[in-house]
Design a protein around this motif. Structure first.
Motif, short mmCIF file in Angstrom:
data_model
loop_
_atom_site.label_atom_id
_atom_site.label_comp_id
_atom_site.label_asym_id
_atom_site.label_seq_id
_atom_site.Cartn_x
_atom_site.Cartn_y
_atom_site.Cartn_z
N GLN A 96 0.95 -1.17 0.17
CA GLN A 96 -0.08 0.10 -0.12
C GLN A 96 0.99 1.27 -0.24
N ARG A 101 -3.20 3.68 1.70
CA ARG A 101 -3.58 3.47 3.19
C ARG A 101 -4.70 4.27 3.66
N ASP A 104 -7.56 2.84 2.12
CA ASP A 104 -7.88 1.35 2.44
C ASP A 104 -7.95 0.44 1.14
N GLN A 126 -9.85 -3.17 1.15
CA GLN A 126 -9.60 -4.03 2.49
C GLN A 126 -8.54 -5.07 2.29
#
Length: 140
Positions: A96, A101, A104, A126
């Motif tokens: 990420q 981040r 997400d 996710q």
């Protein structure tokens, strides 16, 4: 401890098990700057074509975890499917960026044997949940 939302559901009409995770990559949360730039260029044909191409690319990829299997599907007209038994998964890598981040999302790499990943998918929401699901179901 699993909550009611985490429990696998079954479709009694069709006798199929509800997937534990099933998502397509997301556009805005994966690369917000590119999304905003292309939106600003929509009046220009290049921006519209860029968004259309990106959207079709997102529609053509899907990662599903159901039961003891992980399935990755690619393509709109021609389909390519890779299916891996969760027990055969050796490692799951999540990458990420800072923006990933914040929103997400991330890149997920699934390793079974060897040094090269069996499945690589960018822009999935996710990604840590995927890693946790595989670890829980495959006892990694």
């Amino acid at each position: 401890m699993r909550t009611g939302m985490d429990q696998p559901k079954s479709d009694t009409k069709l006798g199929r098990e509800e997937p534990d995770y099933s998502h397509r990559p997301v556009m805005f949360r994966d690369r917000p700057l590119q999304f905003i730039l292309l939106l600003l260029l929509v009046p220009v044909v290049i921006g519209a074509l860029g968004l259309l191409g990106w959207w079709l690319g997102v529609l053509s990829n899907k990662l599903t975890i159901v039961g003891g299997r992980m399935r990755y599907e690619q393509g709109l007209l021609n389909k390519r499917r890779k299916e891996v038994t969760l027990a055969n998964i050796r490692a799951v890598e999540v990458y990420q960026t800072l923006f990933n981040r914040i929103f997400d999302v991330g890149e997920v790499k699934v390793y079974t044997t060897g040094d090269h990943p069996e499945i690589v998918v960018r822009g999935l929401p996710q990604p840590q949940r995927i890693k946790e699901l595989v670890a829980e179901k495959a006892n990694i």
